[in-house]
Motif scaffolding. Sequence first.
Motif, PDB file in Angstrom:
ATOM      1  N   VAL A 407       0.842  -1.202   0.000  1.00 23.41           N
ATOM      2  CA  VAL A 407       0.000   0.000   0.000  1.00 23.41           C
ATOM      3  C   VAL A 407       0.875   1.250   0.000  1.00 23.41           C
ATOM      4  CG1 VAL A 407      -1.900  -1.126   1.252  1.00 23.41           C
ATOM      5  CG2 VAL A 407      -0.112   0.084   2.530  1.00 23.41           C
ATOM      6  N   TYR A 408       0.249   2.367  -0.326  1.00 20.21           N
ATOM      7  CA  TYR A 408       0.896   3.668  -0.182  1.00 20.21           C
ATOM      8  C   TYR A 408       0.977   4.009   1.310  1.00 20.21           C
ATOM      9  CZ  TYR A 408       0.916   4.865  -5.147  1.00 20.21           C
ATOM     10  OH  TYR A 408       1.194   4.896  -6.490  1.00 20.21           O
ATOM     11  N   PRO A 409       1.794   4.964   1.692  1.00 18.29           N
ATOM     12  CA  PRO A 409       1.918   5.308   3.123  1.00 18.29           C
ATOM     13  C   PRO A 409       0.596   5.636   3.793  1.00 18.29           C
ATOM     14  CG  PRO A 409       3.723   6.313   1.905  1.00 18.29           C
ATOM     15  CD  PRO A 409       2.796   5.717   0.879  1.00 18.29           C
ATOM     16  N   ASP A 410      -0.361   6.192   3.027  1.00 18.29           N
ATOM     17  CA  ASP A 410      -1.656   6.540   3.624  1.00 18.29           C
ATOM     18  C   ASP A 410      -2.639   5.381   3.636  1.00 18.29           C
ATOM     19  OD1 ASP A 410      -2.357   6.310   0.972  1.00 18.29           O
ATOM     20  OD2 ASP A 410      -3.105   8.356   0.755  1.00 18.29           O
ATOM     21  N   GLY A 411      -2.212   4.228   3.116  1.00 18.65           N
ATOM     22  CA  GLY A 411      -3.064   3.054   3.103  1.00 18.65           C
ATOM     23  C   GLY A 411      -3.810   2.833   1.815  1.00 18.65           C
TER      24      GLY A 411
END
Length: 635
Positions: A407-411
């Motif tokens: 996932v990306y850092p923000d989910g």
Amino acid sequence: MGSTFLVTDSEGRPTRDHDGFYYRDVRHLDDYALSVDEDLESLEVVDVRPGERLLHLGTPLETGSRKLHVSRRQFVADGLFEDLTISNLSGSPVKTSLTLRLGSRFDDLFEVRGMVADLDRTIDVDRHETGLTFRYAPSDAAFSRSVSITLAHVADIAIDVNSRANRVDATIEADLTLAPGESRTVPVAVTVDGPAPAAQQLQVARKTVRDRAEDWTEAKPIPEHSGSWTSVLRESHENLLELQLPTEHGPILAAGVPWFATAFGRDSIIAAFQSLGVDTGLAKGTCRYLGAHQADTYDAERDAEPGKILHEIRCGELTARELVPHRPYYGTVDATPLFVVLVHETWRRTGDDEFLAELWPNVQRALEWLDDHAKRTDGGLLAYGLDSQGSGQLRHQGWKDSGDGIVYPDGSYPSGSLAVAEVQGYEYDAKRRGAELASEMGERQFAATLEKEAERTKQRFDEAFWLSDEEFYAVAVEEGGDAVPSITTNPGHCLWSGIVPETRADAVVDRLLAPEMFTGWGIRTLSASHDAYNPQSYHLGSVWPHDNSIVALGMARYGRQDAASQVAEGLLEAAQARGNDRLPELFAGFERSETDVPVTYGEACEPQAWAAAAPLACLQAIQGTPVEPPREIRH
């Protein structure tokens, strides 16, 4: 052992939904419990050796004494065998009934794990003089299973059966009269190929289990080590024996108990690699088995493509009915390059040229898959599609293969095709090693081509994945070239493969040991600084011992013994702090200072092959004997 196992709670009782006796991906008994007329309390549970366990039980204390003591010495070989001993500790005769409570649905392992299959099962019951047999043989599938329970050394038994839709329950009861101080032994056999004489088969199982453990200990000793590692390495050594699957191609490690007691591609390869310091036979068996099951056709449902190495193979009813694609399933992007890595490393360590000649055609086909069939991003990176929708198919096909594994850092989730960092390293390593193997086989032009391709892979990787602001590599790159800038352990595997330029290695190592990543027990799968971080998730902040051991080998490869030792010692102390000297599949990513013990994840496999082998890989790293790069090939 291997694909035959008994799962119970810590007291040896079947109290949890997934407990039972399993054989080849089917739970043959979901209820297997012993009782006498009075309550029994669990006193001790002793894991004697792989495949042998001893349970001590007793009736409640009465005026400071117990009336009865029951010992259950259990052996798991090609079935389950028990040596039951009931002892009258009192000064008066005791009459009691010994009861075995049994139940079965013959549910497939996928059903145990939660998959709903609309199947109507009719289970037949055969009673015989010494016990009973449950049989399941559907008329509409090429599949059948049975389980027989037999007793010995009892004069008469009473059998009660309750059959209903989709399951059967039964009891076998034997009356015993014990004189003061008398002990009575009752052998029990649980077999999957028809009724067997319990006393005779118990002795066979006892000898099989003990001889196997003795042979393993004598022939495959634990490598030399410092005293602090002894208990953890001994447990690791025993777990590797427990997980071995005998095959016609040689032994291969099952991935883990209870959910993954079968051959896997990635898991079995990495565990065999980690274990090379103990046994090269496991690696040879793994290579031969996976080579024998290498895909030779296209099959979209099973993600099969010519030359591809399997992800997972199953033999339960849902597989037989083709309700899941595991016959076998090839949904993995990394097992194929890792196969080449293992063949090369096994040959390098053994010098077995006959082994190389035997496996060379499989290596060629694996390398051809990388060039001719594997999915690529527009930038040429080895990738997989995120659009798998079939039953049993995986969305993510690297080692972090849960639905939210990347996932990306923000989910938020990536889309399209995805190239993950460590897989680029595996391809680079496979082609470098493949070049050396090709040269050894006299194919110099092929070797030269592979070396050039490896260098292009290395260049593409660094250009596409390096995050200059973070001084670290992205976890993945999407099809259009956008990096997924999450800070994860994945680039640590790139140290192991050697794809990281020397000038960037220290920055990668130091970031992996930063407080956001290193808990004191190990390195988190995802940085604690990200919004998506969850220390109790499967891949978004937990600690995986195998992952850490591969990273430690990579650190050592670049001369960072200090860092490798920090990771290795953390894992060692985690195993010891758990109280059983064993590393599980994963544990929670909480800070060590906040928990004092590694907090359990809850549904982790234990034992699990690459976790069991992780201490062996860590030992290699800290002893200064990490993986050596292939030799340069002269053309």
